[in-house]
Design a protein around this motif. Sequence first.
Motif, PDB file in Angstrom:
ATOM      1  N   LEU A 122     -22.197 100.446  15.964  1.00 16.48           N
ATOM      2  CA  LEU A 122     -22.549  99.294  16.741  1.00 16.48           C
ATOM      3  C   LEU A 122     -21.255  98.465  17.299  1.00 16.48           C
ATOM      4  O   LEU A 122     -21.554  97.907  18.347  1.00 16.48           O
ATOM      5  CB  LEU A 122     -23.000  98.371  15.470  1.00 16.48           C
ATOM      6  N   LEU A 123     -20.109  98.686  16.772  1.00 18.33           N
ATOM      7  CA  LEU A 123     -19.225  98.307  17.274  1.00 18.33           C
ATOM      8  C   LEU A 123     -18.759  98.979  18.616  1.00 18.33           C
ATOM      9  O   LEU A 123     -18.251  98.239  19.496  1.00 18.33           O
ATOM     10  CB  LEU A 123     -17.736  98.610  16.483  1.00 18.33           C
ATOM     11  N   ALA A 124     -19.130 100.180  18.758  1.00 16.86           N
ATOM     12  CA  ALA A 124     -18.830 100.957  20.087  1.00 16.86           C
ATOM     13  C   ALA A 124     -19.920 100.155  20.937  1.00 16.86           C
ATOM     14  O   ALA A 124     -19.482 100.139  22.360  1.00 16.86           O
ATOM     15  CB  ALA A 124     -19.009 102.430  19.856  1.00 16.86           C
ATOM     16  N   ARG A 125     -20.970 100.012  20.756  1.00 17.44           N
ATOM     17  CA  ARG A 125     -21.932  99.342  21.681  1.00 17.44           C
ATOM     18  C   ARG A 125     -21.437  98.037  22.024  1.00 17.44           C
ATOM     19  O   ARG A 125     -21.493  97.757  23.221  1.00 17.44           O
ATOM     20  CB  ARG A 125     -23.423  99.212  21.003  1.00 17.44           C
ATOM     21  N   LEU A 126     -20.987  97.205  21.059  1.00 21.41           N
ATOM     22  CA  LEU A 126     -20.801  95.890  21.248  1.00 21.41           C
ATOM     23  C   LEU A 126     -19.234  95.729  22.240  1.00 21.41           C
ATOM     24  O   LEU A 126     -19.163  94.840  23.034  1.00 21.41           O
ATOM     25  CB  LEU A 126     -20.483  94.988  20.068  1.00 21.41           C
ATOM     26  N   LEU A 152     -12.964  98.029  24.988  1.00 19.56           N
ATOM     27  CA  LEU A 152     -12.026  99.250  24.364  1.00 19.56           C
ATOM     28  C   LEU A 152     -11.802 100.312  25.527  1.00 19.56           C
ATOM     29  O   LEU A 152     -12.652 100.496  26.316  1.00 19.56           O
ATOM     30  CB  LEU A 152     -12.810  99.776  23.295  1.00 19.56           C
ATOM     31  N   PRO A 153     -10.587 101.071  25.389  1.00 20.50           N
ATOM     32  CA  PRO A 153     -10.308 102.048  26.148  1.00 20.50           C
ATOM     33  C   PRO A 153     -11.618 103.204  26.291  1.00 20.50           C
ATOM     34  O   PRO A 153     -12.386 103.164  25.078  1.00 20.50           O
ATOM     35  CB  PRO A 153      -9.327 102.742  25.787  1.00 20.50           C
ATOM     36  N   ALA A 154     -11.821 103.868  27.160  1.00 21.21           N
ATOM     37  CA  ALA A 154     -12.982 104.869  27.179  1.00 21.21           C
ATOM     38  C   ALA A 154     -13.072 105.754  26.028  1.00 21.21           C
ATOM     39  O   ALA A 154     -13.839 106.098  25.320  1.00 21.21           O
ATOM     40  CB  ALA A 154     -13.177 105.445  28.622  1.00 21.21           C
ATOM     41  N   PHE A 155     -11.809 106.390  25.838  1.00 17.13           N
ATOM     42  CA  PHE A 155     -11.615 107.210  24.673  1.00 17.13           C
ATOM     43  C   PHE A 155     -11.968 106.538  23.332  1.00 17.13           C
ATOM     44  O   PHE A 155     -12.469 107.410  22.445  1.00 17.13           O
ATOM     45  CB  PHE A 155     -10.468 107.991  24.922  1.00 17.13           C
ATOM     46  N   ALA A 156     -11.589 105.265  23.109  1.00 18.29           N
ATOM     47  CA  ALA A 156     -11.682 104.798  21.822  1.00 18.29           C
ATOM     48  C   ALA A 156     -13.258 104.268  21.571  1.00 18.29           C
ATOM     49  O   ALA A 156     -13.795 104.516  20.286  1.00 18.29           O
ATOM     50  CB  ALA A 156     -11.056 103.638  21.729  1.00 18.29           C
ATOM     51  N   ALA A 157     -13.696 103.944  22.641  1.00 14.62           N
ATOM     52  CA  ALA A 157     -15.267 103.707  22.459  1.00 14.62           C
ATOM     53  C   ALA A 157     -16.033 104.915  22.165  1.00 14.62           C
ATOM     54  O   ALA A 157     -17.029 105.041  21.330  1.00 14.62           O
ATOM     55  CB  ALA A 157     -15.692 102.975  23.771  1.00 14.62           C
ATOM     56  N   LEU A 158     -15.685 105.953  22.943  1.00 11.77           N
ATOM     57  CA  LEU A 158     -16.394 107.196  22.717  1.00 11.77           C
ATOM     58  C   LEU A 158     -16.327 107.776  21.338  1.00 11.77           C
ATOM     59  O   LEU A 158     -17.147 108.359  20.819  1.00 11.77           O
ATOM     60  CB  LEU A 158     -16.002 108.381  24.083  1.00 11.77           C
ATOM     61  N   GLY A 159     -15.227 107.821  21.035  1.00  7.75           N
ATOM     62  CA  GLY A 159     -14.684 108.314  19.656  1.00  7.75           C
ATOM     63  C   GLY A 159     -15.425 107.384  18.575  1.00  7.75           C
ATOM     64  O   GLY A 159     -16.030 108.123  17.599  1.00  7.75           O
ATOM     65  N   LEU A 160     -15.454 106.165  18.624  1.00  5.77           N
ATOM     66  CA  LEU A 160     -16.028 105.240  17.732  1.00  5.77           C
ATOM     67  C   LEU A 160     -17.510 105.805  17.673  1.00  5.77           C
ATOM     68  O   LEU A 160     -18.104 105.344  16.485  1.00  5.77           O
ATOM     69  CB  LEU A 160     -15.604 103.907  18.176  1.00  5.77           C
ATOM     70  N   LYS A 161     -17.903 105.725  18.842  1.00  4.64           N
ATOM     71  CA  LYS A 161     -19.548 106.149  18.909  1.00  4.64           C
ATOM     72  C   LYS A 161     -19.931 107.291  18.222  1.00  4.64           C
ATOM     73  O   LYS A 161     -21.090 107.366  17.423  1.00  4.64           O
ATOM     74  CB  LYS A 161     -19.783 105.777  20.400  1.00  4.64           C
ATOM     75  N   TRP A 162     -19.094 108.298  18.512  1.00  5.34           N
ATOM     76  CA  TRP A 162     -19.496 109.606  17.890  1.00  5.34           C
ATOM     77  C   TRP A 162     -19.382 109.563  16.494  1.00  5.34           C
ATOM     78  O   TRP A 162     -20.329 110.140  15.529  1.00  5.34           O
ATOM     79  CB  TRP A 162     -18.524 110.725  18.468  1.00  5.34           C
ATOM     80  N   ALA A 163     -18.175 109.040  15.879  1.00  4.69           N
ATOM     81  CA  ALA A 163     -17.937 109.197  14.628  1.00  4.69           C
ATOM     82  C   ALA A 163     -19.121 108.216  13.895  1.00  4.69           C
ATOM     83  O   ALA A 163     -19.703 108.556  12.886  1.00  4.69           O
ATOM     84  CB  ALA A 163     -16.819 108.258  14.137  1.00  4.69           C
ATOM     85  N   ASP A 192     -29.863 105.869  27.719  1.00  2.00           N
ATOM     86  CA  ASP A 192     -29.785 105.373  26.183  1.00  2.00           C
ATOM     87  C   ASP A 192     -29.068 103.838  26.127  1.00  2.00           C
ATOM     88  O   ASP A 192     -29.560 102.967  26.034  1.00  2.00           O
ATOM     89  CB  ASP A 192     -28.873 106.396  25.286  1.00  2.00           C
ATOM     90  N   ASP A 193     -27.922 103.904  26.573  1.00  2.00           N
ATOM     91  CA  ASP A 193     -26.833 102.858  26.522  1.00  2.00           C
ATOM     92  C   ASP A 193     -27.333 101.991  27.531  1.00  2.00           C
ATOM     93  O   ASP A 193     -27.869 100.599  27.611  1.00  2.00           O
ATOM     94  CB  ASP A 193     -25.452 102.902  26.323  1.00  2.00           C
ATOM     95  N   ASP A 194     -26.828 102.178  28.963  1.00  2.00           N
ATOM     96  CA  ASP A 194     -26.895 101.653  30.161  1.00  2.00           C
ATOM     97  C   ASP A 194     -26.991 102.552  31.184  1.00  2.00           C
ATOM     98  O   ASP A 194     -26.832 103.729  31.023  1.00  2.00           O
ATOM     99  CB  ASP A 194     -25.853 100.408  30.270  1.00  2.00           C
ATOM    100  N   VAL A 195     -26.971 102.148  32.236  1.00  2.00           N
ATOM    101  CA  VAL A 195     -27.197 103.020  33.502  1.00  2.00           C
ATOM    102  C   VAL A 195     -25.775 103.797  34.082  1.00  2.00           C
ATOM    103  O   VAL A 195     -25.873 104.829  34.624  1.00  2.00           O
ATOM    104  CB  VAL A 195     -27.763 102.446  34.694  1.00  2.00           C
ATOM    105  N   GLU A 196     -24.521 103.069  33.762  1.00  2.00           N
ATOM    106  CA  GLU A 196     -23.266 103.448  34.103  1.00  2.00           C
ATOM    107  C   GLU A 196     -22.952 104.917  33.938  1.00  2.00           C
ATOM    108  O   GLU A 196     -22.650 105.652  34.802  1.00  2.00           O
ATOM    109  CB  GLU A 196     -22.303 102.402  33.480  1.00  2.00           C
TER     110      GLU A 196
END
Length: 382
Positions: free
Chosen positions: A59-63, A68-79, A201-205
Amino acid sequence: MRHLPARVRRMLMLLLFVGLQLYAGWHAQLYIGELTGASGLAYGLTFWSAYLVLAFGYLLARLLRRRLPAFAALGLKWAGSYWIAAFQYSVLLLPFADLAAWPLRASGVSNAGAILYTGSAVTLLLLGILLLGSRNAWSPVVKEYAVTVPKPGGALKELRIAAASDLHLGTTVGRRHLERLVRRINGLRPDVALLVGDVLDDDVEPFVRRDDGSRLAQIRTPYGTYAVLGNHEYYGGGIDTYIETMSGYGIPVLLDETVTIAGSVHLIGRKDKTDRERASVAELTATLDDGKPRILMDHQPAAIREIADAGIDVSFHGHTHRGQMAPNHWITRRIFELDWGYKAFGALHAFVSCGFGTWGPPIRIGSRSEILCVTVRFDSQA
């Protein structure tokens, strides 16, 4: 519970979710503490800080994905994604672990020993589930069917259709799985390919940045590839960009529109149920030739009876994922009259795919990533 106001239901569901997270977290804290010898206030604060980030990571990764830096958002989403699966199966396994601890203690095993034995068993089972679920998610299968429509197909004696739904292309499902899709569809040598919603899934980006449209354009069929929108295209935003990108690669996204294949077969693409302005099936078929076969794509299998009553011959759907992780299929089975597979509704041949990609954790238990390959034979004498 269904008779309660929506606000009360949401509050009760939130309280249940938080309670179950605390239940799983408490067991994890006990097990890790016994395993490492850690204890005390510092351990408790460290554990619960990390646990809450993990528990709400998806949820935090999506919000916060744009902050967040890209690597942080990606890591948070995977975890966070994997924790969704681990949490679900922890809640299912831990009651049995609690019951097993009683006879262990009664047989003379210390409380610490009982925690270590049962905690290790649950941990090994979770690892096995995640490994099996990953294999099911990333190793697609092909489900083949053949049906007959009692109408002439003009120059076509049959139409071989490859259909895939719920790709969920984004930061979890990416290039490699998309390449599997293209490779497997091309290996089937279909006449036409259908993408039955939730390509995004998330958005078109990520879709645009990775140029996923160019990979989808590598699907080779005599009559082309067509898509419809799913609910996730609406949730993520950027529909106009997505449609324009797909169109640029020669993949029309049908928005309550009909195309005619080989001058003989009507292919109807319906807007998703999320769109309140979508037309009824009767409106979509009002001006079509009754004598020609009609094939329809509608992402959510919520209106199959309406589709059958409108004289559609074959319909394709997705959305359900068949629950994605058993026993969630018990829920989808109650929500939808057909939540997976094939069923005839009068003259209608309806197909619901459990999807090619995944939502949330890239885990499938009780289902496999799949492509439908349906051969539709035309026989006016049938």
